[in-house]
Design a protein around this motif. Structure first.
Motif, PDB file in Angstrom:
ATOM      1  N   PHE A  32      -9.294   4.182   8.454  1.00 20.70           N
ATOM      2  CA  PHE A  32      -8.360   4.047   7.328  1.00 20.70           C
ATOM      3  C   PHE A  32      -7.083   4.836   7.613  1.00 20.70           C
ATOM      4  CE2 PHE A  32     -11.678   2.557   4.263  1.00 20.70           C
ATOM      5  CZ  PHE A  32     -10.928   1.555   3.670  1.00 20.70           C
ATOM      6  N   ASN A  33      -7.240   6.063   8.078  1.00 18.09           N
ATOM      7  CA  ASN A  33      -6.077   6.896   8.394  1.00 18.09           C
ATOM      8  C   ASN A  33      -5.253   6.302   9.524  1.00 18.09           C
ATOM      9  OD1 ASN A  33      -6.674   8.816   6.442  1.00 18.09           O
ATOM     10  ND2 ASN A  33      -7.872  10.089   7.835  1.00 18.09           N
ATOM     11  N   GLU A  42       3.041   9.182   7.477  1.00 14.23           N
ATOM     12  CA  GLU A  42       2.320  10.237   6.762  1.00 14.23           C
ATOM     13  C   GLU A  42       2.098   9.907   5.288  1.00 14.23           C
ATOM     14  OE1 GLU A  42       4.905  10.645   8.637  1.00 14.23           O
ATOM     15  OE2 GLU A  42       4.373  12.027  10.268  1.00 14.23           O
ATOM     16  N   THR A  43       3.034   9.185   4.691  1.00 17.50           N
ATOM     17  CA  THR A  43       2.874   8.817   3.280  1.00 17.50           C
ATOM     18  C   THR A  43       1.643   7.949   3.084  1.00 17.50           C
ATOM     19  OG1 THR A  43       5.263   8.923   2.898  1.00 17.50           O
ATOM     20  CG2 THR A  43       3.956   7.641   1.329  1.00 17.50           C
ATOM     21  N   GLY A  44       1.431   7.025   3.986  1.00 19.54           N
ATOM     22  CA  GLY A  44       0.267   6.146   3.903  1.00 19.54           C
ATOM     23  C   GLY A  44      -1.040   6.900   4.081  1.00 19.54           C
ATOM     24  N   PHE A 126       2.721   9.442  -4.604  1.00 18.91           N
ATOM     25  CA  PHE A 126       2.207   9.044  -5.917  1.00 18.91           C
ATOM     26  C   PHE A 126       2.445   7.560  -6.153  1.00 18.91           C
ATOM     27  CE2 PHE A 126       2.388   8.273 -10.435  1.00 18.91           C
ATOM     28  CZ  PHE A 126       1.320   9.007 -10.939  1.00 18.91           C
ATOM     29  N   ALA A 127       3.619   7.068  -5.809  1.00 20.00           N
ATOM     30  CA  ALA A 127       3.960   5.660  -6.034  1.00 20.00           C
ATOM     31  C   ALA A 127       3.054   4.737  -5.215  1.00 20.00           C
ATOM     32  CB  ALA A 127       5.421   5.417  -5.679  1.00 20.00           C
ATOM     33  N   VAL A 128       2.854   5.074  -3.949  1.00 17.93           N
ATOM     34  CA  VAL A 128       1.997   4.258  -3.085  1.00 17.93           C
ATOM     35  C   VAL A 128       0.555   4.298  -3.585  1.00 17.93           C
ATOM     36  CG1 VAL A 128       1.060   4.004  -0.763  1.00 17.93           C
ATOM     37  CG2 VAL A 128       3.482   4.554  -1.071  1.00 17.93           C
TER      38      VAL A 128
END
Length: 218
Positions: A32-33, A42-44, A126-128
C-alpha cells in the motif's frame, strides 16, 4: 499434566488464520505504501497510513467479539448441542450486522473527527484521506462478517477453512486489487481495494458456510 506434542501441533494448525492475518498485514501495508508513494509521494503514504490505522482501530471491535464468543461456540460444538449452536450462530451474525451498520454510520457521519486524530483539517493529507474515506468506509459493512466467519471455523477446529477466509481477505484479494485497480482507476483504485476484497471475502465466507453447514450442524 504432561506435554502432548500432537495436541500442541493441532492447536498451532488450528490457529493458522490468526498467524496469516498478522503476516499479511505487514506485507500488504508495505505494498500500500509503495503504490501510494509512487502515485502521490509522501502525502499519499501518510493518507493510506491513516486508513490502515483507522481500519485496525475499528476492526478490533469485531475481533474482540469473535474471540469472546469463540469458547462458547467450541463448547456447544464439542457437547454436540446443535440446536444451541444454530441459535448462537444466528445471534452472533445478527450482532455483527448491527455492529457493522453502527460502525459504518459512525465513520460516514463522523469520519472527519476520526481523521482529526491523525492530521489537522486544511492540510493536503486530510483532504486526500477524507476523499479516500468516502470509498474505504464501505469495507466496514462486510469486514465483521468475514472476521467472525474465520473465527467461527477456528472455534470449530477447522483451521484450514479459517485460514482460507483469512488469507483471501487479508492478502490474496488485496494484492490482486493493488496490482489491478490503481492502473485502471488511479488513486480511487487504492481506496477501493479493501472494500472489494471484503466483498469477495464475504461471498467466499457465505459459500464456505453453506458447504460446511451439514458437517457441523449449525
Amino acid at each position: 499434566m504432561r506435554f502432548n506434542l500432537p495436541v500442541l501441533c493441532e492447536s498451532c494448525y488450528n490457529g493458522l488464520s490468526e498467524m496469516v492475518s498478522q503476516l499479511s498485514a505487514a506485507v500488504t501495508t508495505f505494498f500500500f505504501n509503495a503504490v501510494m508513494l509512487r502515485m502521490m509521494a509522501e502525502t499519499g503514504v501518510a493518507a493510506v497510513t491513516i486508513m490502515i490505522y483507522s481500519q485496525f482501530l475499528l476492526t478490533t471491535l469485531f475481533i474482540g467479539f469473535s474471540m469472546g464468543v469463540a469458547p462458547i461456540i467450541s463448547f456447544n460444538y464439542g457437547s454436540g448441542d446443535q440446536a444451541r449452536l444454530r441459535r448462537l450462530r444466528r445471534l452472533c451474525y445478527r450482532t455483527i450486522a448491527v455492529m457493522s451498520v453502527v460502525i459504518f454510520l459512525t465513520v460516514a457521519l463522523g469520519g472527519a473527527f476520526l481523521l482529526d486524530l491523525f492530521s489537522p483539517r486544511g492540510t493536503a493529507v486530510f483532504a486526500v484521506s477524507r476523499n479516500g474515506f468516502a470509498i474505504f468506509q464501505y469495507s466496514f459493512l462486510l469486514c465483521g462478517v468475514n472476521i467472525f466467519s474465520s473465527a467461527f471455523f477456528t472455534a470449530l477446529s477447522n483451521g484450514l477453512v479459517s485460514a482460507v477466509i483469512s488469507l483471501s481477505r487479508t492478502f490474496v484479494f488485496i494484492m490482486v486489487g493493488l496490482f489491478v485497480l490503481p492502473e485502471i482507476l488511479g488513486v480511487n483504485g487504492v481506496w477501493l481495494t479493501v472494500p472489494l476484497a471484503e466483498l469477495l471475502s464475504f461471498i467466499l465466507s457465505l459459500i464456505l458456510l453453506a458447504v460446511n453447514k451439514r458437517r457441523y450442524g449449525y
